[in-house]
Design an enzyme around this catalytic site. Structure first.
Site, PDB file in Angstrom:
ATOM      1  N   THR A 272       0.876  -1.096  -0.156  1.00  0.00           N
ATOM      2  CA  THR A 272       0.151   0.083   0.171  1.00  0.00           C
ATOM      3  C   THR A 272       0.979   1.137   0.055  1.00  0.00           C
ATOM      4  O   THR A 272       0.494   2.262  -0.826  1.00  0.00           O
ATOM      5  CB  THR A 272      -0.968   0.169   1.492  1.00  0.00           C
ATOM      6  OG1 THR A 272      -0.113  -0.403   2.152  1.00  0.00           O
ATOM      7  CG2 THR A 272      -2.160  -0.793   1.323  1.00  0.00           C
ATOM      8  N   PHE A 402      -8.127   4.878   3.259  1.00  0.00           N
ATOM      9  CA  PHE A 402      -7.838   4.071   4.448  1.00  0.00           C
ATOM     10  C   PHE A 402      -8.915   3.533   4.935  1.00  0.00           C
ATOM     11  O   PHE A 402      -8.772   2.947   6.247  1.00  0.00           O
ATOM     12  CB  PHE A 402      -6.992   5.118   5.585  1.00  0.00           C
ATOM     13  CG  PHE A 402      -5.766   5.527   5.197  1.00  0.00           C
ATOM     14  CD1 PHE A 402      -4.511   4.774   5.082  1.00  0.00           C
ATOM     15  CD2 PHE A 402      -5.537   6.827   4.744  1.00  0.00           C
ATOM     16  CE1 PHE A 402      -3.483   5.255   4.831  1.00  0.00           C
ATOM     17  CE2 PHE A 402      -4.413   7.347   4.285  1.00  0.00           C
ATOM     18  CZ  PHE A 402      -3.320   6.582   4.480  1.00  0.00           C
ATOM     19  N   CYS A 409      -7.858   1.658   8.757  1.00  0.00           N
ATOM     20  CA  CYS A 409      -6.602   1.405   8.694  1.00  0.00           C
ATOM     21  C   CYS A 409      -5.697   1.924  10.223  1.00  0.00           C
ATOM     22  O   CYS A 409      -5.967   3.053  10.357  1.00  0.00           O
ATOM     23  CB  CYS A 409      -5.578   2.040   7.615  1.00  0.00           C
ATOM     24  SG  CYS A 409      -3.739   1.811   7.707  1.00  0.00           S
TER      25      CYS A 409
HETATM   26  C1  HEM Z   1      -6.718  -1.740   7.057  1.00  0.00           C
HETATM   27  C2  HEM Z   1      -5.242   1.210   3.513  1.00  0.00           C
HETATM   28  C3  HEM Z   1      -0.744   1.297   5.471  1.00  0.00           C
HETATM   29  C4  HEM Z   1      -2.119  -1.999   8.751  1.00  0.00           C
HETATM   30  C5  HEM Z   1      -6.414  -0.912   5.890  1.00  0.00           C
HETATM   31  C6  HEM Z   1      -7.821  -0.470   5.248  1.00  0.00           C
HETATM   32  C7  HEM Z   1      -7.424   0.272   4.083  1.00  0.00           C
HETATM   33  C8  HEM Z   1      -6.088   0.479   4.424  1.00  0.00           C
HETATM   34  C9  HEM Z   1      -8.312   0.911   3.008  1.00  0.00           C
HETATM   35  C10 HEM Z   1      -9.255  -1.222   5.371  1.00  0.00           C
HETATM   36  C11 HEM Z   1      -9.431  -2.238   4.545  1.00  0.00           C
HETATM   37  C12 HEM Z   1     -10.980  -2.765   4.452  1.00  0.00           C
HETATM   38  O1  HEM Z   1     -11.918  -1.975   4.901  1.00  0.00           O
HETATM   39  O2  HEM Z   1     -10.982  -3.905   4.126  1.00  0.00           O
HETATM   40  C13 HEM Z   1      -3.946   1.441   3.823  1.00  0.00           C
HETATM   41  C14 HEM Z   1      -2.963   2.795   2.747  1.00  0.00           C
HETATM   42  C15 HEM Z   1      -2.077   2.475   3.547  1.00  0.00           C
HETATM   43  C16 HEM Z   1      -2.013   1.500   4.576  1.00  0.00           C
HETATM   44  C17 HEM Z   1      -3.758   3.146   1.785  1.00  0.00           C
HETATM   45  C18 HEM Z   1      -0.735   3.286   3.126  1.00  0.00           C
HETATM   46  C19 HEM Z   1      -0.879   4.521   2.243  1.00  0.00           C
HETATM   47  C20 HEM Z   1      -0.823   0.530   6.511  1.00  0.00           C
HETATM   48  C21 HEM Z   1       0.296   0.057   7.360  1.00  0.00           C
HETATM   49  C22 HEM Z   1       0.083  -0.645   8.207  1.00  0.00           C
HETATM   50  C23 HEM Z   1      -1.276  -1.147   7.866  1.00  0.00           C
HETATM   51  C24 HEM Z   1       1.642   0.903   7.125  1.00  0.00           C
HETATM   52  C25 HEM Z   1       0.850  -1.320   9.404  1.00  0.00           C
HETATM   53  C26 HEM Z   1       2.005  -1.262   9.525  1.00  0.00           C
HETATM   54  C27 HEM Z   1      -3.392  -2.165   8.374  1.00  0.00           C
HETATM   55  C28 HEM Z   1      -4.335  -2.924   9.500  1.00  0.00           C
HETATM   56  C29 HEM Z   1      -5.369  -2.838   8.881  1.00  0.00           C
HETATM   57  C30 HEM Z   1      -5.654  -2.104   7.837  1.00  0.00           C
HETATM   58  C31 HEM Z   1      -3.484  -3.987  10.591  1.00  0.00           C
HETATM   59  C32 HEM Z   1      -6.667  -3.528   9.452  1.00  0.00           C
HETATM   60  C33 HEM Z   1      -7.355  -2.818  10.645  1.00  0.00           C
HETATM   61  C34 HEM Z   1      -8.700  -3.597  11.425  1.00  0.00           C
HETATM   62  O3  HEM Z   1      -9.388  -3.563  10.641  1.00  0.00           O
HETATM   63  O4  HEM Z   1      -8.684  -3.513  12.380  1.00  0.00           O
HETATM   64  N1  HEM Z   1      -5.530  -0.287   5.533  1.00  0.00           N
HETATM   65  N2  HEM Z   1      -3.242   1.231   4.737  1.00  0.00           N
HETATM   66  N3  HEM Z   1      -1.911  -0.309   7.027  1.00  0.00           N
HETATM   67  N4  HEM Z   1      -4.172  -1.536   7.774  1.00  0.00           N
HETATM   68 FE1  HEM Z   1      -3.727  -0.240   6.159  1.00  0.00          FE
END
Ligand code: HEM
Length: 465
Positions: A272, A402, A409
């Site tokens: 991502t 996000f 996220c």
């Molecule tokens: C969830 C985008 C960076 C860890 C999500 C979701 C999105 C997203 C759209 C929700 C997905 C859904 O609804 O199915 C992004 C984008 C990033 C990024 C665009 C960078 C530009 C990161 C980073 C980490 C991370 C750096 C960890 C070091 C997570 C986790 C979730 C998540 C653990 C699940 C949260 C939950 O449902 O409790 N992310 N992410 N993400 N992201 Fe990111």
């Protein structure tokens, strides 16, 4: 009463609407179908029915947590084979591990903790600067590969003190290869229509790769247990997970849950961020006036000396460039929702409980009702001077790279600091040009979308460190 059928392209036997989707670039197909069938349409592929919504109004409605929740059907459900109920792939509140992990980790991903990761983030980006400086101005840089090394090494080092040292090897670490193979297999599985018995060798490899991922994560945990002095005082995500106690249940995370989440951070946190860095580079190189403006900001805020956290937080134009990039090219180009019970969406369309709604950010982020007639253009200025907040207030969820609500996220602040720092360091040190000046954006898709065939050159800026 007064309900309308949801439009759907005509289906073929067995494969349903599979032939309407370009499997190499599904996000583009989904957007093209939206142009033809409108802001809500239905697709049926083997094993899955989807309702695709693509204007901000319908996305906003589907984000209402009192009526809808995250849907795992499709790729995320498949990914559970590897990381079970880790945060990203969990069913949420109904699985206790999600709540425990979420509460244990929320402050470990909070602003204070992320600031504490600045030096390690800086160390990895300095390795990238060194690499590009040594390669010289005529080297053709595969920007996707080098940004992937950056984001993988950063998340591994800051979350668990583990060094992939990707800039010092030509071959990727076996963990990384296994992770890619798992992700590719997950993406392919969803698009197959023959019974699984036809794919036994793929399946064997898939499970072997998953074992390798889990074994590596377990070794990292074991190493820390065996050598507590070596990690004394280290406050990273792994420490938070092994030592933290959930204030609500008094429970600690189980070792399996720690493994699930360590792998989850690597999976969710690298591609991502790497994709966003690549799309940002593309946008800057295609818009020399914006690039020039950003360079001026970096030179005046950061100058030629060492970069500090205080510098990074002042880079407002850079912030706007990344925000605008995430609008035009959200790397997670769609997220899934489903109603808690039968619902009527947009006052006209019946959605059955458990039916998946795909919120198509690739299109809803370009809704002219929100962003105006230049919605397809890269205009970072619209994010400045309160513009971003005004739009968020007037059109909620019109910018949601996000995700949304409780399941949004957890790594957002992490990624943001990492991306600001990366561009501060890179533009301080280099001038960038396209390797092929006539390149126009092409993309490839797996769980995320990212540029394809995009190469640049990095020319060291005279007199700057
Ligand atoms: C969830 C985008 C960076 C860890 C999500 C979701 C999105 C997203 C759209 C929700 C997905 C859904 O609804 O199915 C992004 C984008 C990033 C990024 C665009 C960078 C530009 C990161 C980073 C980490 C991370 C750096 C960890 C070091 C997570 C986790 C979730 C998540 C653990 C699940 C949260 C939950 O449902 O409790 N992310 N992410 N993400 N992201 Fe990111």
């Amino acid at each position: 009463q007064g309900l309308l059928p949801i439009p759907q392209p005509s289906t073929a036997p067995v494969v349903g609407n599979l032939t309407s989707i370009d499997l190499e670039d599904p996000s583009r197909s989904f957007s093209q179908l939206a142009a033809r069938y409108g802001p809500i349409y239905k697709l049926a592929v083997p094993g899955l029915d989807m309702i695709i919504v693509s204007n901000w109004k319908l996305v906003n409605e589907a984000c209402d947590d009192s009526r809808f929740q995250k849907s795992l059907k499709g790729d995320l459900e498949e990914l559970r084979t590897a990381v079970h109920d880790g945060l990203f792939t969990s069913k949420g509140e109904e699985e206790e591990n999600w709540g425990v992990a979420h509460r244990v980790l929320v402050s470990a991903f909070g602003p204070l903790a992320i600031r504490g990761m600045f030096d390690e983030m800086h160390e990895i980006v300095s390795q990238l600067v060194l690499k590009w400086a040594r390669q010289g101005p005529s080297a053709r840089i595969d920007v996707g590969e080098d940004f992937t090394r950056l984001t993988l090494d950063t998340v591994a080092l800051t979350s668990m003190g583990f060094r992939f040292n990707s800039y010092y090897q030509s071959e990727m670490h076996p963990f990384i290869t296994a992770m890619y193979e798992v992700l590719n297999e997950v993406a392919k599985k969803g698009m197959r229509f023959l019974p699984s018995v036809f794919y036994t060798s793929e399946s064997k490899k898939y499970h072997k790769n998953i074992q390798l991922l889990r074994r590596t994560a377990r070794e990292v945990i074991e190493e820390r247990k065996a050598n507590p002095d070596g990690f004394k005082g280290r406050k990273d995500l792994l420490t938070a997970m092994t030592e933290g106690v959930d204030p609500r249940t008094g429970r600690k995370m189980t070792e399996e849950s720690v493994i699930d989440n360590l792998i989850t951070f690597l999976v969710a946190g690298h591609e991502t961020t790497a994709a966003t860095l690549q799309f940002t580079m593309y946008n800057l190189l295609k818009h020399p006036d914006k690039y020039h403006k950003l360079q001026e900001e970096i030179d005046s805020v950061v100058g030629t000396g060492p970069i500090s956290l205080a510098h990074v937080t002042k880079l407002k134009y850079l912030d706007a460039c990344i925000r605008e990039t995430l609008r035009l090219s959200a790397p997670i180009w769609a997220f899934g929702r489903e109603p808690l019970q039968d619902e009527v969406l947009g006052e006209k369309y019946l959605i059955k409980k458990d039916q998946q709604i795909v919120c198509l950010l690739a299109k809803s982020h370009r809704d002219p009702e929100v962003w105006g007639p230049d919605a397809d253009e890269f205009v970072p200025e619209r994010m400045l001077d309160g513009g971003f907040d005004r739009i968020q207030e007037q059109y909620p969820h019109s910018w949601s790279p996000f995700g949304t609500g409780m399941r949004s996220c957890i790594g957002r602040a992490f990624a943001w600091q990492e991306m600001l720092l990366a561009y501060a360091a890179l533009l301080q040190s280099f001038s960038f040009v396209m390797d092929n000046p006539s390149y126009t954006l092409q993309t490839q898709t797996s769980l995320t979308i990212r540029p394809k065939g995009f190469y640049i050159r990095a020319i060291a800026r005279g007199g700057l460190t």
